[in-house]
Design an enzyme around this catalytic site. Sequence first.
Site, PDB file in Angstrom:
ATOM      1  CD  GLU A   1       2.343  -8.120  -5.403  1.00  0.00           C
ATOM      2  OE1 GLU A   1       3.189  -8.822  -4.831  1.00  0.00           O
ATOM      3  OE2 GLU A   1       2.053  -6.973  -5.041  1.00  0.00           O
TER       4      GLU A   1
ATOM      5  CB  CYS B   1       5.457  -4.071   0.024  1.00  0.00           C
ATOM      6  SG  CYS B   1       6.311  -2.509  -0.241  1.00  0.00           S
ATOM      7  CE1 TYR B   2       1.687   1.138   5.700  1.00  0.00           C
ATOM      8  CE2 TYR B   2      -0.040  -0.530   5.718  1.00  0.00           C
ATOM      9  CZ  TYR B   2       0.528   0.621   6.243  1.00  0.00           C
ATOM     10  OH  TYR B   2      -0.073   1.242   7.305  1.00  0.00           O
TER      11      TYR B   2
ATOM     12  CG  ASP C   1     -18.703 -10.524 -18.717  1.00  0.00           C
ATOM     13  OD1 ASP C   1     -17.819 -11.318 -19.058  1.00  0.00           O
ATOM     14  OD2 ASP C   1     -18.493  -9.334 -18.450  1.00  0.00           O
TER      15      ASP C   1
ATOM     16  CE  LYS D   1     -14.465 -10.252 -20.354  1.00  0.00           C
ATOM     17  NZ  LYS D   1     -15.750  -9.551 -20.356  1.00  0.00           N
TER      18      LYS D   1
ATOM     19  CG  HIS E   1       5.424  -5.445  -4.700  1.00  0.00           C
ATOM     20  ND1 HIS E   1       4.157  -5.280  -4.195  1.00  0.00           N
ATOM     21  CD2 HIS E   1       6.138  -4.358  -4.312  1.00  0.00           C
ATOM     22  CE1 HIS E   1       4.094  -4.124  -3.551  1.00  0.00           C
ATOM     23  NE2 HIS E   1       5.273  -3.549  -3.609  1.00  0.00           N
TER      24      HIS E   1
ATOM     25  N   GLY F   1       0.846  -1.196   0.000  1.00  0.00           N
ATOM     26  CA  GLY F   1       0.000   0.000   0.000  1.00  0.00           C
ATOM     27  C   GLY F   1       0.873   1.235   0.000  1.00  0.00           C
TER      28      GLY F   1
END
Length: 525
Positions: free
Chosen positions: A183, A94-95, A239, A381, A181, A67
Amino acid sequence: MPPQSPAAASISAQDEKILVLDFGSQTAQLIARRVREQNVFCQMVRHDLSADRIREIAPKGLILSGGPASVYDKGSPHPDPRIFDLGIPILGICYGMQATCHALGSKVQPGHSREFGHKTCHHTAQDPLFADVPTDSTVWMSHGDQVQDLDREFLSLASTDTCPHAAIRHKTRPIYGLQFHPEVTHSECGSQLIANFVKKIAKCEGRWSMASFIDQQVTSIRERVGHRRVICGLSGGVDSSVTAALLFKAIGSQLSCIFVDNGLLRQGESDQVREQFADHFKTDLHIVDAQKRFLDELADVSDPQKKRKIIGRVFIEVFRDEAKSIKDVDFLAQGTLYPDVIESGANPDGPAATIKSHHNVGGLPAELGFELIEPLRDLFKDEVRRLGLELGLPEHLIWRHPFPGPGLAVRCLGAVSEQRLKVLREADAVFLDELEKAGLYRKVQQAFAVLLPLQTVGVMGDGRTYEDVIAIRSVDTDNFMTADWSRLPFDLLQKVSTRITNSVRGVNRVVYDISSKPPSTIEWE
Ligand code: XMP
Protein backbone atom coordinates in the site's frame (compact mmCIF):
# COMPACT_ATOMS: atom_id res chain seq x y z
CA MET A 1 -39.07 6.39 11.07
CA PRO A 2 -36.45 4.97 13.48
CA PRO A 3 -32.94 6.37 13.04
CA GLN A 4 -31.03 4.15 10.64
CA SER A 5 -27.84 2.61 11.99
CA PRO A 6 -25.02 4.44 10.19
CA ALA A 7 -23.05 1.21 9.93
CA ALA A 8 -25.87 -0.69 8.28
CA ALA A 9 -26.57 2.25 6.02
CA SER A 10 -23.02 2.68 4.83
CA ILE A 11 -22.14 -0.96 4.48
CA SER A 12 -25.24 -1.95 2.54
CA ALA A 13 -24.97 1.01 0.19
CA GLN A 14 -22.32 -0.54 -2.07
CA ASP A 15 -22.78 -3.83 -3.90
CA GLU A 16 -19.15 -4.75 -4.61
CA LYS A 17 -16.79 -4.20 -1.72
CA ILE A 18 -13.57 -5.19 -0.04
CA LEU A 19 -13.15 -5.06 3.73
CA VAL A 20 -9.85 -4.22 5.43
CA LEU A 21 -9.54 -5.88 8.85
CA ASP A 22 -7.55 -3.34 10.84
CA PHE A 23 -4.77 -4.76 13.00
CA GLY A 24 -3.48 -1.32 13.89
CA SER A 25 -0.99 -0.48 11.17
CA GLN A 26 -0.31 3.20 10.50
CA THR A 27 -0.89 2.48 6.81
CA ALA A 28 -4.20 0.58 7.07
CA GLN A 29 -6.15 3.56 5.69
CA LEU A 30 -3.81 3.59 2.71
CA ILE A 31 -4.87 0.05 1.83
CA ALA A 32 -8.48 1.25 1.63
CA ARG A 33 -7.34 4.16 -0.59
CA ARG A 34 -5.47 1.84 -2.95
CA VAL A 35 -8.49 -0.44 -3.31
CA ARG A 36 -10.74 2.52 -4.02
CA GLU A 37 -8.32 3.60 -6.74
CA GLN A 38 -9.47 0.43 -8.50
CA ASN A 39 -13.02 1.80 -8.40
CA VAL A 40 -13.98 -0.75 -5.81
CA PHE A 41 -15.60 0.35 -2.58
CA CYS A 42 -13.55 -0.49 0.48
CA GLN A 43 -14.08 -0.04 4.19
CA MET A 44 -12.03 -0.61 7.30
CA VAL A 45 -13.52 -2.83 9.96
CA ARG A 46 -12.36 -4.12 13.32
CA HIS A 47 -9.81 -6.94 13.15
CA ASP A 48 -12.05 -9.42 15.01
CA LEU A 49 -15.26 -8.85 13.07
CA SER A 50 -17.07 -12.17 13.26
CA ALA A 51 -17.24 -14.53 10.30
CA ASP A 52 -21.04 -14.40 10.58
CA ARG A 53 -21.11 -10.62 10.25
CA ILE A 54 -18.67 -10.80 7.34
CA ARG A 55 -20.88 -13.37 5.60
CA GLU A 56 -23.81 -10.97 6.08
CA ILE A 57 -21.88 -8.04 4.58
CA ALA A 58 -20.78 -10.34 1.74
CA PRO A 59 -17.57 -8.61 0.64
CA LYS A 60 -15.79 -9.85 -2.48
CA GLY A 61 -12.49 -9.95 -0.60
CA LEU A 62 -10.84 -9.40 2.76
CA ILE A 63 -7.50 -7.71 3.40
CA LEU A 64 -5.85 -8.21 6.78
CA SER A 65 -3.73 -5.14 7.50
CA GLY A 66 -0.35 -4.96 9.16
CA GLY A 67 0.02 -4.06 12.81
CA PRO A 68 2.60 -3.49 15.52
CA ALA A 69 2.04 -6.73 17.50
CA SER A 70 3.68 -10.14 17.31
CA VAL A 71 1.33 -13.12 16.96
CA TYR A 72 2.89 -14.64 20.10
CA ASP A 73 2.35 -11.54 22.27
CA LYS A 74 -0.11 -11.97 25.08
CA GLY A 75 -3.31 -10.25 24.01
CA SER A 76 -2.18 -9.84 20.40
CA PRO A 77 -5.05 -9.30 17.96
CA HIS A 78 -6.31 -12.29 15.99
CA PRO A 79 -9.05 -12.62 13.38
CA ASP A 80 -12.02 -14.93 13.85
CA PRO A 81 -10.44 -18.21 12.58
CA ARG A 82 -13.68 -19.09 10.79
CA ILE A 83 -13.06 -16.32 8.23
CA PHE A 84 -10.59 -18.64 6.49
CA ASP A 85 -13.43 -21.09 5.78
CA LEU A 86 -15.78 -18.54 4.23
CA GLY A 87 -14.38 -19.05 0.73
CA ILE A 88 -13.89 -15.29 0.43
CA PRO A 89 -10.48 -14.35 -1.05
CA ILE A 90 -8.09 -13.11 1.63
CA LEU A 91 -4.88 -11.10 1.41
CA GLY A 92 -2.82 -10.80 4.60
CA ILE A 93 -0.31 -7.95 4.66
CA CYS A 94 2.70 -8.13 7.04
CA TYR A 95 1.15 -8.84 10.46
CA GLY A 96 -2.02 -9.84 8.57
CA MET A 97 0.01 -12.50 6.73
CA GLN A 98 1.57 -13.71 9.98
CA ALA A 99 -1.82 -13.93 11.66
CA THR A 100 -3.14 -15.88 8.66
CA CYS A 101 -0.21 -18.31 8.65
CA HIS A 102 -0.35 -18.68 12.42
CA ALA A 103 -4.05 -19.51 12.25
CA LEU A 104 -3.48 -22.05 9.48
CA GLY A 105 -0.55 -23.93 10.98
CA SER A 106 2.67 -22.28 9.75
CA LYS A 107 5.44 -21.21 12.09
CA VAL A 108 6.09 -17.52 12.58
CA GLN A 109 9.61 -16.73 13.71
CA PRO A 110 9.97 -13.99 16.31
CA GLY A 111 12.25 -11.29 14.87
CA HIS A 112 15.36 -10.31 16.79
CA SER A 113 15.45 -6.92 15.17
CA ARG A 114 13.09 -4.95 13.03
CA GLU A 115 13.65 -5.08 9.28
CA PHE A 116 12.80 -1.70 7.86
CA GLY A 117 13.30 -0.26 4.40
CA HIS A 118 13.65 -1.07 0.71
CA LYS A 119 14.25 -4.65 -0.44
CA THR A 120 14.30 -6.35 -3.81
CA CYS A 121 11.50 -8.87 -4.12
CA HIS A 122 12.05 -11.72 -6.54
CA HIS A 123 9.07 -13.74 -7.67
CA THR A 124 9.10 -16.85 -9.79
CA ALA A 125 5.63 -18.36 -9.74
CA GLN A 126 3.02 -17.77 -12.39
CA ASP A 127 0.24 -16.47 -10.21
CA PRO A 128 -2.54 -13.96 -10.83
CA LEU A 129 -1.30 -11.95 -7.82
CA PHE A 130 1.93 -11.19 -9.70
CA ALA A 131 0.37 -10.54 -13.13
CA ASP A 132 2.24 -7.66 -14.83
CA VAL A 133 4.72 -7.41 -11.94
CA PRO A 134 8.40 -7.65 -13.03
CA THR A 135 10.37 -10.61 -11.68
CA ASP A 136 12.42 -8.24 -9.51
CA SER A 137 10.93 -5.13 -7.95
CA THR A 138 11.54 -2.88 -4.97
CA VAL A 139 9.27 -3.39 -1.99
CA TRP A 140 8.95 -1.74 1.42
CA MET A 141 9.51 -3.94 4.45
CA SER A 142 8.68 -3.02 8.01
CA HIS A 143 8.43 -6.03 10.28
CA GLY A 144 9.92 -7.83 13.23
CA ASP A 145 8.57 -11.37 12.91
CA GLN A 146 8.38 -13.32 9.68
CA VAL A 147 6.94 -16.62 8.52
CA GLN A 148 9.63 -19.29 8.71
CA ASP A 149 8.25 -22.82 8.27
CA LEU A 150 5.48 -22.68 5.74
CA ASP A 151 2.74 -25.24 6.21
CA ARG A 152 2.48 -27.86 3.43
CA GLU A 153 -0.79 -26.31 2.37
CA PHE A 154 1.01 -23.12 1.31
CA LEU A 155 3.26 -22.20 -1.60
CA SER A 156 5.99 -19.61 -1.48
CA LEU A 157 5.61 -17.14 -4.37
CA ALA A 158 8.43 -14.66 -3.77
CA SER A 159 11.45 -13.93 -1.59
CA THR A 160 13.99 -11.25 -0.67
CA ASP A 161 17.56 -11.85 0.50
CA THR A 162 16.42 -11.83 4.12
CA CYS A 163 12.87 -13.12 3.81
CA PRO A 164 12.30 -16.58 2.28
CA HIS A 165 8.54 -16.14 2.07
CA ALA A 166 7.91 -12.57 0.98
CA ALA A 167 4.70 -13.68 -0.74
CA ILE A 168 2.69 -16.85 -0.26
CA ARG A 169 -0.55 -18.49 -1.28
CA HIS A 170 -2.64 -21.37 -0.09
CA LYS A 171 -2.58 -24.34 -2.46
CA THR A 172 -6.33 -24.84 -2.64
CA ARG A 173 -8.02 -21.78 -1.14
CA PRO A 174 -7.85 -18.15 -2.37
CA ILE A 175 -5.70 -17.09 0.59
CA TYR A 176 -2.61 -14.94 0.01
CA GLY A 177 0.01 -13.19 2.11
CA LEU A 178 2.59 -10.45 1.52
CA GLN A 179 5.30 -9.81 4.07
CA PHE A 180 5.95 -6.32 2.65
CA HIS A 181 3.61 -3.34 2.39
CA PRO A 182 2.09 -2.99 -1.11
CA GLU A 183 0.00 0.00 0.00
CA VAL A 184 2.93 2.41 0.39
CA THR A 185 4.38 4.14 -2.64
CA HIS A 186 7.90 2.84 -1.82
CA SER A 187 6.70 -0.59 -3.04
CA GLU A 188 6.98 0.14 -6.73
CA CYS A 189 4.50 -2.48 -7.91
CA GLY A 190 2.31 -2.25 -4.82
CA SER A 191 -0.69 -0.75 -6.58
CA GLN A 192 -0.47 -3.45 -9.25
CA LEU A 193 -0.44 -6.18 -6.59
CA ILE A 194 -3.49 -4.69 -4.89
CA ALA A 195 -5.21 -4.30 -8.27
CA ASN A 196 -4.45 -7.96 -9.05
CA PHE A 197 -5.90 -9.11 -5.75
CA VAL A 198 -9.00 -6.97 -6.17
CA LYS A 199 -9.69 -7.64 -9.84
CA LYS A 200 -8.16 -11.03 -10.64
CA ILE A 201 -8.53 -12.87 -7.35
CA ALA A 202 -11.53 -11.25 -5.67
CA LYS A 203 -13.05 -10.76 -9.15
CA CYS A 204 -14.32 -7.24 -8.60
CA GLU A 205 -15.38 -5.43 -11.74
CA GLY A 206 -14.62 -1.91 -10.49
CA ARG A 207 -17.96 -0.19 -10.94
CA TRP A 208 -17.67 2.22 -8.01
CA SER A 209 -17.33 5.77 -9.30
CA MET A 210 -18.33 9.21 -8.12
CA ALA A 211 -21.21 9.18 -10.60
CA SER A 212 -22.51 5.88 -9.20
CA PHE A 213 -21.95 7.17 -5.66
CA ILE A 214 -24.09 10.24 -6.43
CA ASP A 215 -26.88 8.08 -7.89
CA GLN A 216 -26.89 5.77 -4.86
CA GLN A 217 -26.85 8.65 -2.40
CA VAL A 218 -29.57 10.58 -4.18
CA THR A 219 -31.81 7.51 -4.17
CA SER A 220 -31.17 6.67 -0.55
CA ILE A 221 -31.57 10.30 0.65
CA ARG A 222 -34.89 10.58 -1.23
CA GLU A 223 -36.15 7.32 0.25
CA ARG A 224 -35.17 8.33 3.75
CA VAL A 225 -36.36 11.93 3.70
CA GLY A 226 -39.61 11.49 1.76
CA HIS A 227 -41.44 14.82 1.85
CA ARG A 228 -39.80 16.05 5.03
CA ARG A 229 -37.35 18.92 5.53
CA VAL A 230 -33.58 18.83 6.07
CA ILE A 231 -31.35 21.58 7.44
CA CYS A 232 -27.66 21.84 6.71
CA GLY A 233 -25.09 24.12 8.30
CA LEU A 234 -22.89 25.83 5.71
CA SER A 235 -19.43 26.97 6.77
CA GLY A 236 -17.99 27.98 3.42
CA GLY A 237 -15.65 24.97 3.50
CA VAL A 238 -15.52 22.03 1.11
CA ASP A 239 -17.25 19.40 3.23
CA SER A 240 -20.38 21.35 4.12
CA SER A 241 -20.69 22.75 0.58
CA VAL A 242 -20.47 19.31 -1.01
CA THR A 243 -22.96 17.95 1.53
CA ALA A 244 -25.39 20.75 0.70
CA ALA A 245 -24.90 20.25 -3.05
CA LEU A 246 -25.65 16.54 -2.76
CA LEU A 247 -28.71 17.17 -0.61
CA PHE A 248 -29.89 19.83 -3.02
CA LYS A 249 -29.58 17.42 -5.93
CA ALA A 250 -31.60 14.83 -4.01
CA ILE A 251 -34.37 16.90 -2.45
CA GLY A 252 -34.17 20.42 -3.95
CA SER A 253 -36.33 22.92 -2.11
CA GLN A 254 -36.86 20.62 0.90
CA LEU A 255 -33.36 21.71 1.96
CA SER A 256 -32.80 24.75 4.20
CA CYS A 257 -29.25 25.94 4.84
CA ILE A 258 -27.99 27.93 7.79
CA PHE A 259 -24.84 29.98 7.61
CA VAL A 260 -23.68 31.49 10.88
CA ASP A 261 -21.48 34.55 10.38
CA ASN A 262 -19.51 34.51 13.61
CA GLY A 263 -17.29 37.46 12.73
CA LEU A 264 -14.27 35.16 12.75
CA LEU A 265 -14.20 34.47 9.03
CA ARG A 266 -11.54 35.33 6.49
CA GLN A 267 -11.73 38.34 4.21
CA GLY A 268 -14.69 38.21 1.84
CA GLU A 269 -15.77 34.78 3.07
CA SER A 270 -19.31 35.70 4.02
CA ASP A 271 -19.94 37.23 0.57
CA GLN A 272 -18.42 34.21 -1.12
CA VAL A 273 -20.80 31.85 0.66
CA ARG A 274 -23.72 34.06 -0.35
CA GLU A 275 -22.64 34.13 -4.01
CA GLN A 276 -21.85 30.44 -4.13
CA PHE A 277 -25.24 29.74 -2.69
CA ALA A 278 -27.04 31.94 -5.16
CA ASP A 279 -25.18 30.25 -8.03
CA HIS A 280 -25.52 26.64 -6.97
CA PHE A 281 -28.24 25.81 -4.53
CA LYS A 282 -31.19 28.16 -5.12
CA THR A 283 -33.00 27.01 -2.03
CA ASP A 284 -33.88 28.41 1.37
CA LEU A 285 -30.78 30.13 2.90
CA HIS A 286 -30.62 31.63 6.39
CA ILE A 287 -27.65 33.89 6.98
CA VAL A 288 -27.40 34.65 10.66
CA ASP A 289 -25.33 37.71 11.47
CA ALA A 290 -24.05 36.75 14.92
CA GLN A 291 -20.79 38.69 14.73
CA LYS A 292 -21.53 40.95 17.67
CA ARG A 293 -22.72 38.10 19.86
CA PHE A 294 -19.54 36.09 19.31
CA LEU A 295 -17.21 39.07 19.72
CA ASP A 296 -18.97 40.23 22.89
CA GLU A 297 -18.59 36.79 24.42
CA LEU A 298 -14.93 36.64 23.39
CA ALA A 299 -14.01 40.09 24.68
CA ASP A 300 -10.89 39.87 26.89
CA VAL A 301 -10.60 36.09 26.56
CA SER A 302 -7.04 35.01 25.75
CA ASP A 303 -6.97 31.36 26.73
CA PRO A 304 -7.24 29.20 23.55
CA GLN A 305 -9.33 26.45 25.13
CA LYS A 306 -11.73 29.00 26.61
CA LYS A 307 -12.06 30.63 23.19
CA ARG A 308 -12.89 27.26 21.61
CA LYS A 309 -15.47 26.46 24.30
CA ILE A 310 -17.21 29.82 23.99
CA ILE A 311 -17.33 29.62 20.21
CA GLY A 312 -18.65 26.06 20.31
CA ARG A 313 -21.38 26.94 22.79
CA VAL A 314 -22.50 30.14 21.06
CA PHE A 315 -22.51 28.40 17.68
CA ILE A 316 -24.87 25.74 18.98
CA GLU A 317 -27.15 28.35 20.60
CA VAL A 318 -27.32 30.44 17.44
CA PHE A 319 -27.84 27.44 15.21
CA ARG A 320 -30.55 26.03 17.46
CA ASP A 321 -32.46 29.35 17.53
CA GLU A 322 -32.36 29.65 13.77
CA ALA A 323 -33.31 26.01 13.25
CA LYS A 324 -36.35 26.55 15.49
CA SER A 325 -37.53 29.30 13.18
CA ILE A 326 -37.67 26.83 10.28
CA LYS A 327 -40.81 24.74 10.51
CA ASP A 328 -41.09 20.95 10.41
CA VAL A 329 -37.42 20.02 10.27
CA ASP A 330 -36.68 16.33 10.87
CA PHE A 331 -33.12 15.95 9.64
CA LEU A 332 -29.75 17.62 10.05
CA ALA A 333 -27.17 17.05 7.31
CA GLN A 334 -23.48 17.11 8.30
CA GLY A 335 -20.29 16.76 6.27
CA THR A 336 -18.66 14.07 8.43
CA LEU A 337 -15.85 12.31 6.51
CA TYR A 338 -14.62 8.74 6.68
CA PRO A 339 -11.41 9.44 8.63
CA ASP A 340 -13.59 11.10 11.33
CA VAL A 341 -15.86 8.06 11.40
CA ILE A 342 -12.87 5.75 11.78
CA GLU A 343 -11.26 7.94 14.44
CA SER A 344 -14.43 8.42 16.43
CA GLY A 345 -15.04 4.67 16.68
CA ALA A 346 -18.69 5.44 15.92
CA ASN A 347 -19.23 2.46 13.64
CA PRO A 348 -19.82 -0.81 15.57
CA ASP A 349 -18.12 -2.79 12.78
CA GLY A 350 -15.34 -0.22 12.45
CA PRO A 351 -11.87 -0.31 13.95
CA ALA A 352 -11.23 0.88 17.50
CA ALA A 353 -11.01 4.62 17.98
CA THR A 354 -7.65 6.34 18.05
CA ILE A 355 -7.15 9.65 19.78
CA LYS A 356 -8.88 12.50 18.05
CA SER A 357 -6.54 15.44 17.90
CA HIS A 358 -9.08 18.18 18.37
CA HIS A 359 -12.67 18.92 19.04
CA ASN A 360 -14.52 20.09 15.97
CA VAL A 361 -16.68 22.98 17.12
CA GLY A 362 -18.81 22.72 13.97
CA GLY A 363 -20.23 19.39 15.18
CA LEU A 364 -23.73 19.74 16.57
CA PRO A 365 -24.90 17.68 19.52
CA ALA A 366 -27.46 14.89 19.37
CA GLU A 367 -29.71 16.81 21.83
CA LEU A 368 -30.79 19.09 18.98
CA GLY A 369 -33.18 16.26 18.30
CA PHE A 370 -32.69 15.75 14.57
CA GLU A 371 -31.96 12.57 12.71
CA LEU A 372 -28.52 12.81 11.15
CA ILE A 373 -27.80 12.56 7.46
CA GLU A 374 -24.09 12.21 6.75
CA PRO A 375 -23.75 11.44 3.05
CA LEU A 376 -19.93 11.81 3.01
CA ARG A 377 -19.23 9.42 5.86
CA ASP A 378 -17.78 6.81 3.49
CA LEU A 379 -15.41 9.18 1.70
CA PHE A 380 -11.85 10.39 2.08
CA LYS A 381 -11.11 14.09 1.54
CA ASP A 382 -9.85 13.80 -2.02
CA GLU A 383 -12.93 11.74 -2.92
CA VAL A 384 -15.10 14.53 -1.50
CA ARG A 385 -13.27 16.95 -3.77
CA ARG A 386 -13.93 14.72 -6.79
CA LEU A 387 -17.55 14.46 -5.76
CA GLY A 388 -17.81 18.25 -5.47
CA LEU A 389 -16.39 18.72 -8.97
CA GLU A 390 -18.78 16.09 -10.33
CA LEU A 391 -21.63 18.01 -8.69
CA GLY A 392 -20.52 21.17 -10.49
CA LEU A 393 -19.05 23.15 -7.59
CA PRO A 394 -16.36 25.65 -8.61
CA GLU A 395 -12.67 24.66 -8.46
CA HIS A 396 -11.68 27.50 -6.11
CA LEU A 397 -14.14 26.22 -3.55
CA ILE A 398 -13.11 22.59 -3.97
CA TRP A 399 -9.43 23.37 -3.45
CA ARG A 400 -9.87 25.63 -0.44
CA HIS A 401 -7.53 24.93 2.43
CA PRO A 402 -9.16 23.66 5.62
CA PHE A 403 -10.20 26.32 8.08
CA PRO A 404 -10.71 25.56 11.78
CA GLY A 405 -14.20 25.80 13.29
CA PRO A 406 -13.12 28.50 15.79
CA GLY A 407 -11.91 30.52 12.80
CA LEU A 408 -9.62 33.49 13.18
CA ALA A 409 -10.07 33.45 16.97
CA VAL A 410 -7.32 30.83 17.22
CA ARG A 411 -5.08 32.81 14.88
CA CYS A 412 -5.52 36.07 16.72
CA LEU A 413 -3.31 35.23 19.69
CA GLY A 414 -4.34 36.95 22.87
CA ALA A 415 -7.59 38.86 23.09
CA VAL A 416 -9.85 38.93 20.03
CA SER A 417 -11.17 42.31 18.95
CA GLU A 418 -12.68 43.70 15.79
CA GLN A 419 -9.63 45.88 15.25
CA ARG A 420 -7.14 43.02 15.66
CA LEU A 421 -9.24 40.76 13.43
CA LYS A 422 -9.13 43.43 10.73
CA VAL A 423 -5.31 43.48 10.80
CA LEU A 424 -5.16 39.69 10.69
CA ARG A 425 -7.70 39.45 7.85
CA GLU A 426 -5.79 41.91 5.69
CA ALA A 427 -2.44 40.22 6.25
CA ASP A 428 -3.94 36.78 5.59
CA ALA A 429 -5.53 37.97 2.35
CA VAL A 430 -2.19 39.37 1.13
CA PHE A 431 -0.41 36.10 1.87
CA LEU A 432 -3.04 33.94 0.14
CA ASP A 433 -3.16 36.27 -2.83
CA GLU A 434 0.61 36.07 -3.36
CA LEU A 435 0.53 32.32 -2.92
CA GLU A 436 -2.15 32.07 -5.63
CA LYS A 437 -0.22 34.37 -7.95
CA ALA A 438 2.89 32.21 -7.52
CA GLY A 439 0.81 29.13 -8.45
CA LEU A 440 1.54 27.55 -5.08
CA TYR A 441 -1.83 27.68 -3.30
CA ARG A 442 -2.81 24.18 -4.41
CA LYS A 443 0.68 22.77 -3.83
CA VAL A 444 0.60 23.43 -0.09
CA GLN A 445 -2.11 22.02 2.13
CA GLN A 446 -2.74 24.89 4.52
CA ALA A 447 -1.46 28.45 4.62
CA PHE A 448 -2.48 31.38 6.78
CA ALA A 449 -1.39 34.38 8.81
CA VAL A 450 -1.30 34.64 12.60
CA LEU A 451 -1.39 37.86 14.60
CA LEU A 452 1.00 37.68 17.54
CA PRO A 453 0.20 39.23 20.90
CA LEU A 454 3.25 41.47 20.99
CA GLN A 455 4.68 44.62 19.51
CA THR A 456 8.20 45.09 18.27
CA VAL A 457 10.30 48.11 17.39
CA GLY A 458 10.62 49.18 13.79
CA VAL A 459 11.62 52.17 11.76
CA MET A 460 9.46 53.83 9.15
CA GLY A 461 10.62 56.93 7.36
CA ASP A 462 12.54 58.79 10.03
CA GLY A 463 10.44 57.57 12.89
CA ARG A 464 10.54 54.74 15.33
CA THR A 465 7.47 52.46 15.34
CA TYR A 466 6.25 50.00 17.92
CA GLU A 467 3.75 47.75 16.16
CA ASP A 468 2.28 44.27 15.64
CA VAL A 469 4.02 41.16 14.30
CA ILE A 470 2.43 38.86 11.74
CA ALA A 471 3.61 35.26 11.47
CA ILE A 472 2.91 33.40 8.26
CA ARG A 473 2.59 29.63 8.21
CA SER A 474 2.38 27.21 5.31
CA VAL A 475 2.49 23.43 5.64
CA ASP A 476 2.88 20.36 3.47
CA THR A 477 1.03 17.34 4.80
CA ASP A 478 -0.84 14.19 3.77
CA ASN A 479 -3.09 13.84 6.74
CA PHE A 480 -2.73 16.89 9.02
CA MET A 481 -1.54 14.60 11.83
CA THR A 482 2.05 15.33 10.91
CA ALA A 483 3.21 18.22 8.75
CA ASP A 484 6.34 19.91 7.46
CA TRP A 485 6.75 23.63 6.84
CA SER A 486 6.61 24.53 3.15
CA ARG A 487 9.88 25.50 1.52
CA LEU A 488 8.37 28.61 -0.08
CA PRO A 489 10.66 30.57 -2.42
CA PHE A 490 12.49 33.47 -0.73
CA ASP A 491 11.27 35.85 -3.43
CA LEU A 492 7.68 35.03 -2.56
CA LEU A 493 8.31 35.47 1.16
CA GLN A 494 9.94 38.79 0.46
CA LYS A 495 6.95 39.99 -1.61
CA VAL A 496 4.53 38.93 1.11
CA SER A 497 6.54 40.67 3.80
CA THR A 498 6.88 43.91 1.84
CA ARG A 499 3.20 43.97 0.90
CA ILE A 500 2.03 43.31 4.45
CA THR A 501 4.26 45.90 6.10
CA ASN A 502 3.40 48.46 3.39
CA SER A 503 -0.32 47.92 3.26
CA VAL A 504 -1.54 46.59 6.58
CA ARG A 505 -1.72 49.46 9.07
CA GLY A 506 -0.17 48.63 12.42
CA VAL A 507 2.22 45.85 11.31
CA ASN A 508 5.96 46.46 11.11
CA ARG A 509 7.33 42.92 11.15
CA VAL A 510 6.60 39.61 9.37
CA VAL A 511 8.11 36.26 10.38
CA TYR A 512 7.89 32.86 8.68
CA ASP A 513 7.11 29.81 10.81
CA ILE A 514 9.67 27.04 10.18
CA SER A 515 8.34 24.48 12.65
CA SER A 516 7.18 20.98 11.79
CA LYS A 517 4.35 19.06 13.43
CA PRO A 518 5.35 17.46 15.77
CA PRO A 519 6.59 19.08 17.93
CA SER A 520 4.53 22.13 16.89
CA THR A 521 0.93 22.00 15.79
CA ILE A 522 -0.36 23.53 12.56
CA GLU A 523 -2.41 26.20 14.29
CA TRP A 524 -0.66 28.33 16.91
CA GLU A 525 -3.46 27.91 19.44
P1 XMP B 1 -3.40 21.26 14.58
O1 XMP B 1 -3.27 22.70 14.94
O2 XMP B 1 -4.02 20.44 15.67
O3 XMP B 1 -4.40 21.21 13.36
O4 XMP B 1 -2.09 20.68 14.10
C1 XMP B 1 -4.69 20.11 12.53
C2 XMP B 1 -5.80 20.53 11.59
O5 XMP B 1 -7.00 20.73 12.33
C3 XMP B 1 -7.46 22.08 12.18
N1 XMP B 1 -7.95 22.50 13.51
C4 XMP B 1 -9.24 22.58 13.86
N2 XMP B 1 -10.37 22.35 13.14
N3 XMP B 1 -11.67 22.92 15.02
C5 XMP B 1 -11.57 22.54 13.73
O6 XMP B 1 -12.60 22.36 13.09
C6 XMP B 1 -10.60 23.17 15.81
O7 XMP B 1 -10.72 23.53 16.97
C7 XMP B 1 -9.32 22.99 15.18
N4 XMP B 1 -8.04 23.12 15.62
C8 XMP B 1 -7.23 22.82 14.58
C9 XMP B 1 -6.26 22.86 11.69
O8 XMP B 1 -6.64 24.02 10.98
C10 XMP B 1 -5.54 21.84 10.85
O9 XMP B 1 -6.12 21.75 9.56
